[in-house]
Design an enzyme around this catalytic site. Structure first.
Site, short mmCIF file in Angstrom:
data_model
loop_
_atom_site.label_atom_id
_atom_site.label_comp_id
_atom_site.label_asym_id
_atom_site.label_seq_id
_atom_site.Cartn_x
_atom_site.Cartn_y
_atom_site.Cartn_z
N HIS A 1 -84.94 118.71 43.44
CA HIS A 1 -83.69 118.97 44.15
C HIS A 1 -82.46 118.97 43.24
CE1 HIS A 1 -85.98 118.37 47.85
NE2 HIS A 1 -86.35 117.17 47.43
O1 RIB Z 1 -82.96 115.49 49.99
C1 RIB Z 1 -83.00 115.36 48.59
C2 RIB Z 1 -81.80 114.63 48.09
O2 RIB Z 1 -81.80 113.30 48.63
C3 RIB Z 1 -81.81 114.46 46.57
O3 RIB Z 1 -80.49 114.39 46.11
C4 RIB Z 1 -82.48 113.14 46.39
O4 RIB Z 1 -82.13 112.49 45.17
C5 RIB Z 1 -81.93 112.36 47.56
O5 RIB Z 1 -80.66 111.87 47.17
#
Ligand code: RIB
Ligand code: CA
Length: 319
Positions: free
Chosen positions: A249
């Site tokens: 992500h």
């Molecule tokens: O949904 C994914 C996000 O939520 C990413 O930023 C992960 O690190 C959590 O913070």
């Protein structure tokens, strides 16, 4: 092009850590003014320590780290140790940081930087948006110091923590509403795009085969994270997705700033659900903005995963 002034707001968190490493590995493109941390994946004390652990790993203890808000604006904190491990970076094999945490609160740092900046600053937000929302409420004038906000968060499709909501916006939907409605130049990288960027075994091996301390550490962080991130066995109560490999992500935000050509998106009008239970934290996008409902964000929809991993591996190989 001179390096762009950048502040990274994050909740490390394994994928936040990889994003920080990618930013550290790109000094020609980024003048990293500071790292602000927020409660999210794990409580604030751990996110603030983990950001410094990664500064040590990258030998960038020159970058100041600030602790911000320890809880969302209104809701109680929801964390994600089931995904990121009890420490937020697996089970705690990175050494305790020796670099100091800055005494200034992250919100005060954001306000100070954004109201005195010689040039507009880019904000990369990788966690719940509590710090930025509080800064905007306390000092709306910071908007004048922001070049753009590039946010990992939201989803036009299914969520990852509930069927409707992505984790960052689910944790603090009220903060997300403040940010989305602030009229900032906002780019959203949600699950729609990060779920195209999967850490396959070959890509994991490429990081490990760098043979450097950073490459090996990145692979060591990603391996267990990957298993929990895409496997519903980790916490059946959580809405998990059965992707073929774990999504990456937060590094997508840094990759977007480095190589926007690896992504495509469209202007949309975003809104965040702050009421109810089933859809709390959901991002709702009008993909057909009009003069009466103008766009307030660029929503990224596609990513060149191969190009992103090639960039990540090439850059981490330089640390
Ligand atoms: O949904 C994914 C996000 O939520 C990413 O930023 C992960 O690190 C959590 O913070
Ligand atoms: Ca994060």
């Amino acid at each position: 092009m001179p390096p762009r002034p950048l502040i990274i707001d994050c909740d490390p968190g394994v994928d936040d850590a990889i994003a920080l490493l990618l930013a550290f590995a790109s000094p020609a493109e980024f003048d990293l003014l500071g790292i602000t941390t927020v409660a999210g994946n794990v409580p604030l004390a751990l996110t603030a320590a983990n950001a410094r652990r990664i500064c040590h790993l990258a030998q960038r203890t020159d970058v100041p780290v600030y602790a911000g808000c320890p809880r969302p604006l209104l809701r109680s904190l929801v964390t994600a140790e089931d995904i990121h491990g009890s420490t937020g970076l697996g089970e705690g094999w990175l050494p305790e940081p020796t670099m100091p945490l800055q005494p200034q609160h992250a919100v005060a740092f954001l306000i100070e930087q954004l109201t005195t900046a010689a040039a507009p600053i880019t904000l990369a937000t990788l966690g719940p948006l509590t710090n930025l929302a509080v800064a905007l409420i306390q000092c709306p004038a910071i908007a004048g110091g922001i070049d753009q906000v590039v946010m990992m968060g939201g989803s036009l499709g299914p969520g990852n923590v509930t069927p409707a909501a992505e984790f960052n916006l689910y944790v603090d939907p009220h903060a997300a509403k403040v940010v989305v409605e602030a009229g900032l130049p906002l780019t959203m990288l949600g699950l729609d795009v990060t779920h195209q960027v999967l850490t396959t075994p070959d890509r994991l091996a490429a990081l490990e085969n760098l043979g450097t301390p950073v490459g090996k550490a990145a692979a060591k962080l990603l391996r267990p994270y990957g298993q929990s991130e895409c496997d519903s066995r980790s916490d059946p109560s959580r809405n998990r997705h059965s992707l073929a490999a774990p999504p990456l992500h937060d590094p997508c935000v840094i990759a977007y700033l480095l190589r926007p050509d690896l992504f495509t998106g469209r202007p949309m009008r975003l809104a965040v659900e702050t009421e109810g239970t089933l859809c709390l934290g959901r991002t709702v996008a009008n993909a057909y903005p009009s003069p009466t409902t103008p766009a307030n964000a660029t929503v990224i929809e596609t990513a060149d995963a191969e190009g992103i991993y090639a960039l990540l591996t090439e850059r981490l190989g330089k640390l």
